[in-house]
Design a protein around this motif. Structure first.
Motif, PDB file in Angstrom:
ATOM      1  N   ILE A 175       0.849  -1.198   0.000  1.00 10.78           N
ATOM      2  CA  ILE A 175       0.000   0.000   0.000  1.00 10.78           C
ATOM      3  C   ILE A 175       0.886   1.250   0.000  1.00 10.78           C
ATOM      4  O   ILE A 175       1.830   1.350   0.788  1.00 10.78           O
ATOM      5  N   ILE A 176       0.563   2.194  -0.862  1.00  8.24           N
ATOM      6  CA  ILE A 176       1.300   3.463  -0.904  1.00  8.24           C
ATOM      7  C   ILE A 176       0.965   4.257   0.349  1.00  8.24           C
ATOM      8  O   ILE A 176      -0.193   4.531   0.637  1.00  8.24           O
ATOM      9  N   ARG A 177       2.003   4.618   1.097  1.00 12.40           N
ATOM     10  CA  ARG A 177       1.809   5.364   2.348  1.00 12.40           C
ATOM     11  C   ARG A 177       2.282   6.812   2.273  1.00 12.40           C
ATOM     12  O   ARG A 177       1.801   7.660   3.017  1.00 12.40           O
ATOM     13  N   GLU A 178       3.217   7.090   1.386  1.00 10.73           N
ATOM     14  CA  GLU A 178       3.742   8.449   1.236  1.00 10.73           C
ATOM     15  C   GLU A 178       4.127   8.645  -0.228  1.00 10.73           C
ATOM     16  O   GLU A 178       4.474   7.691  -0.925  1.00 10.73           O
ATOM     17  N   LYS A 179       4.092   9.894  -0.663  1.00  5.64           N
ATOM     18  CA  LYS A 179       4.595  10.258  -1.988  1.00  5.64           C
ATOM     19  C   LYS A 179       5.455  11.492  -1.804  1.00  5.64           C
ATOM     20  O   LYS A 179       5.008  12.483  -1.221  1.00  5.64           O
ATOM     21  N   GLN A 180       6.682  11.414  -2.274  1.00  6.15           N
ATOM     22  CA  GLN A 180       7.632  12.515  -2.135  1.00  6.15           C
ATOM     23  C   GLN A 180       7.966  13.040  -3.517  1.00  6.15           C
ATOM     24  O   GLN A 180       8.561  12.332  -4.322  1.00  6.15           O
ATOM     25  N   ILE A 181       7.582  14.266  -3.796  1.00 10.23           N
ATOM     26  CA  ILE A 181       7.954  14.905  -5.048  1.00 10.23           C
ATOM     27  C   ILE A 181       9.180  15.760  -4.759  1.00 10.23           C
ATOM     28  O   ILE A 181       9.177  16.575  -3.845  1.00 10.23           O
ATOM     29  N   GLY A 182      10.231  15.535  -5.529  1.00 12.03           N
ATOM     30  CA  GLY A 182      11.500  16.220  -5.297  1.00 12.03           C
ATOM     31  C   GLY A 182      12.450  15.311  -4.539  1.00 12.03           C
ATOM     32  O   GLY A 182      12.081  14.205  -4.129  1.00 12.03           O
ATOM     33  N   PRO A 183      13.680  15.765  -4.353  1.00 16.65           N
ATOM     34  CA  PRO A 183      14.685  14.919  -3.709  1.00 16.65           C
ATOM     35  C   PRO A 183      14.369  14.670  -2.237  1.00 16.65           C
ATOM     36  O   PRO A 183      13.776  15.507  -1.562  1.00 16.65           O
ATOM     37  N   MET A 184      14.787  13.503  -1.771  1.00 12.84           N
ATOM     38  CA  MET A 184      14.632  13.152  -0.361  1.00 12.84           C
ATOM     39  C   MET A 184      15.977  13.313   0.343  1.00 12.84           C
ATOM     40  O   MET A 184      17.015  12.946  -0.209  1.00 12.84           O
ATOM     41  N   SER A 185      15.928  13.800   1.548  1.00 16.31           N
ATOM     42  CA  SER A 185      17.142  13.863   2.357  1.00 16.31           C
ATOM     43  C   SER A 185      17.266  12.565   3.159  1.00 16.31           C
ATOM     44  O   SER A 185      16.297  11.807   3.295  1.00 16.31           O
ATOM     45  N   TYR A 186      18.439  12.336   3.677  1.00 11.92           N
ATOM     46  CA  TYR A 186      18.666  11.169   4.530  1.00 11.92           C
ATOM     47  C   TYR A 186      17.680  11.171   5.697  1.00 11.92           C
ATOM     48  O   TYR A 186      17.097  10.142   6.029  1.00 11.92           O
ATOM     49  N   GLU A 187      17.467  12.331   6.302  1.00 10.57           N
ATOM     50  CA  GLU A 187      16.572  12.452   7.455  1.00 10.57           C
ATOM     51  C   GLU A 187      15.135  12.067   7.084  1.00 10.57           C
ATOM     52  O   GLU A 187      14.445  11.422   7.865  1.00 10.57           O
ATOM     53  N   GLN A 188      14.683  12.479   5.910  1.00 12.60           N
ATOM     54  CA  GLN A 188      13.334  12.102   5.467  1.00 12.60           C
ATOM     55  C   GLN A 188      13.223  10.585   5.293  1.00 12.60           C
ATOM     56  O   GLN A 188      12.227   9.990   5.677  1.00 12.60           O
ATOM     57  N   MET A 189      14.250   9.977   4.703  1.00 15.56           N
ATOM     58  CA  MET A 189      14.236   8.524   4.513  1.00 15.56           C
ATOM     59  C   MET A 189      14.174   7.802   5.854  1.00 15.56           C
ATOM     60  O   MET A 189      13.451   6.812   5.995  1.00 15.56           O
ATOM     61  N   VAL A 190      14.911   8.312   6.834  1.00 12.62           N
ATOM     62  CA  VAL A 190      14.888   7.711   8.172  1.00 12.62           C
ATOM     63  C   VAL A 190      13.490   7.836   8.775  1.00 12.62           C
ATOM     64  O   VAL A 190      12.971   6.891   9.372  1.00 12.62           O
ATOM     65  N   GLN A 191      12.861   8.990   8.605  1.00 14.12           N
ATOM     66  CA  GLN A 191      11.485   9.162   9.106  1.00 14.12           C
ATOM     67  C   GLN A 191      10.544   8.151   8.454  1.00 14.12           C
ATOM     68  O   GLN A 191       9.688   7.578   9.119  1.00 14.12           O
ATOM     69  N   TYR A 192      10.706   7.927   7.154  1.00 15.61           N
ATOM     70  CA  TYR A 192       9.854   6.964   6.446  1.00 15.61           C
ATOM     71  C   TYR A 192      10.057   5.546   6.979  1.00 15.61           C
ATOM     72  O   TYR A 192       9.110   4.809   7.199  1.00 15.61           O
ATOM     73  N   VAL A 193      11.309   5.158   7.201  1.00 12.29           N
ATOM     74  CA  VAL A 193      11.566   3.794   7.676  1.00 12.29           C
ATOM     75  C   VAL A 193      11.048   3.626   9.101  1.00 12.29           C
ATOM     76  O   VAL A 193      10.538   2.565   9.460  1.00 12.29           O
ATOM     77  N   GLU A 194      11.158   4.667   9.912  1.00 16.15           N
ATOM     78  CA  GLU A 194      10.633   4.575  11.278  1.00 16.15           C
ATOM     79  C   GLU A 194       9.116   4.460  11.281  1.00 16.15           C
ATOM     80  O   GLU A 194       8.529   3.793  12.125  1.00 16.15           O
ATOM     81  N   LYS A 195       8.483   5.097  10.327  1.00 14.09           N
ATOM     82  CA  LYS A 195       7.023   5.088  10.263  1.00 14.09           C
ATOM     83  C   LYS A 195       6.474   3.840   9.559  1.00 14.09           C
ATOM     84  O   LYS A 195       5.503   3.245  10.003  1.00 14.09           O
ATOM     85  N   TRP A 196       7.115   3.418   8.453  1.00 11.91           N
ATOM     86  CA  TRP A 196       6.539   2.370   7.618  1.00 11.91           C
ATOM     87  C   TRP A 196       7.399   1.128   7.485  1.00 11.91           C
ATOM     88  O   TRP A 196       6.940   0.118   6.934  1.00 11.91           O
ATOM     89  N   GLY A 197       8.624   1.152   7.951  1.00 12.33           N
ATOM     90  CA  GLY A 197       9.531   0.018   7.723  1.00 12.33           C
ATOM     91  C   GLY A 197       9.589  -1.001   8.836  1.00 12.33           C
ATOM     92  O   GLY A 197      10.468  -1.854   8.847  1.00 12.33           O
ATOM     93  N   LYS A 198       8.667  -0.930   9.773  1.00  9.26           N
ATOM     94  CA  LYS A 198       8.713  -1.875  10.906  1.00  9.26           C
ATOM     95  C   LYS A 198       7.833  -3.047  10.674  1.00  9.26           C
ATOM     96  O   LYS A 198       6.919  -3.060   9.930  1.00  9.26           O
TER      97      LYS A 198
END
Length: 171
Positions: free
Chosen positions: A148-171
């Motif tokens: 299921i699509i949980r987020e859509k990021q238009i434009g570049p992602m920073s390392y910090e954003q990727m970490v937020q995504y994994v903490e929210k959806w990668g568990k």
């Protein structure tokens, strides 16, 4: 006594039917919006391996659409590689090169230059780019373990954003 037994059986039947109706799994539509099931695709990596999105179920996935000539795409790749090295057990990255003004050789050289170890696939005919209605690049979709699509990021992602995504959806 038979009357009570019939009432109990009838009540049990209706209770069961109600329970089935309440717990029935709802089908989730396939599409490109948050809360929808991500459209499946199969694309080849530079070395000819096939990556199919649906085969990654059970693990969260970042699907990143990019090109070698795109400055914001190039800017996010080092962070994406650092992130992947740390979190690859929790979340997969599939970098979809949109092949607009790119070639397999350019992509291969880019992967070598940036020392990318996550899967990079080639959308040679632009089918997946159209399927996901990609404009502009980079654009990334964060997909949970159930597809299921949980987020859509238009434009570049920073390392910090990727970490937020994994903490929210990668568990």
């Amino acid at each position: 006594m038979k009357k009570w037994l019939a009432i109990i059986i009838l009540f049990s039947f209706f209770a069961y039917m109600l329970w089935e109706h309440i717990t029935e799994k709802q089908t989730i539509a396939t599409g490109i919006h948050i809360g929808m099931k991500a459209p499946d695709f199969s694309l080849q990596t530079i070395d000819g391996k096939i990556i199919q999105l649906s085969q990654l179920r059970g693990k969260a996935v970042i699907v990143n659409f990019w090109a070698t000539w795109c400055p914001p795409c190039r800017a996010e790749m080092p962070d994406m590689q650092t992130f992947y090295e740390r979190y690859e057990k929790q979340i997969e990255i599939v970098a979809v090169n949109v092949m607009v003004r790119d070639s397999k050789e350019k992509v291969s050289q880019f992967v070598k230059d940036y020392r990318l170890t996550f899967p990079v696939v080639l959308d040679v005919d632009g089918h997946v780019m159209k399927q996901y209605d990609i404009q502009p690049i980079p654009t990334s979709f964060i997909i949970d373990q159930q597809g299921i699509i949980r987020e859509k990021q238009i434009g570049p992602m920073s390392y910090e954003q990727m970490v937020q995504y994994v903490e929210k959806w990668g568990k």
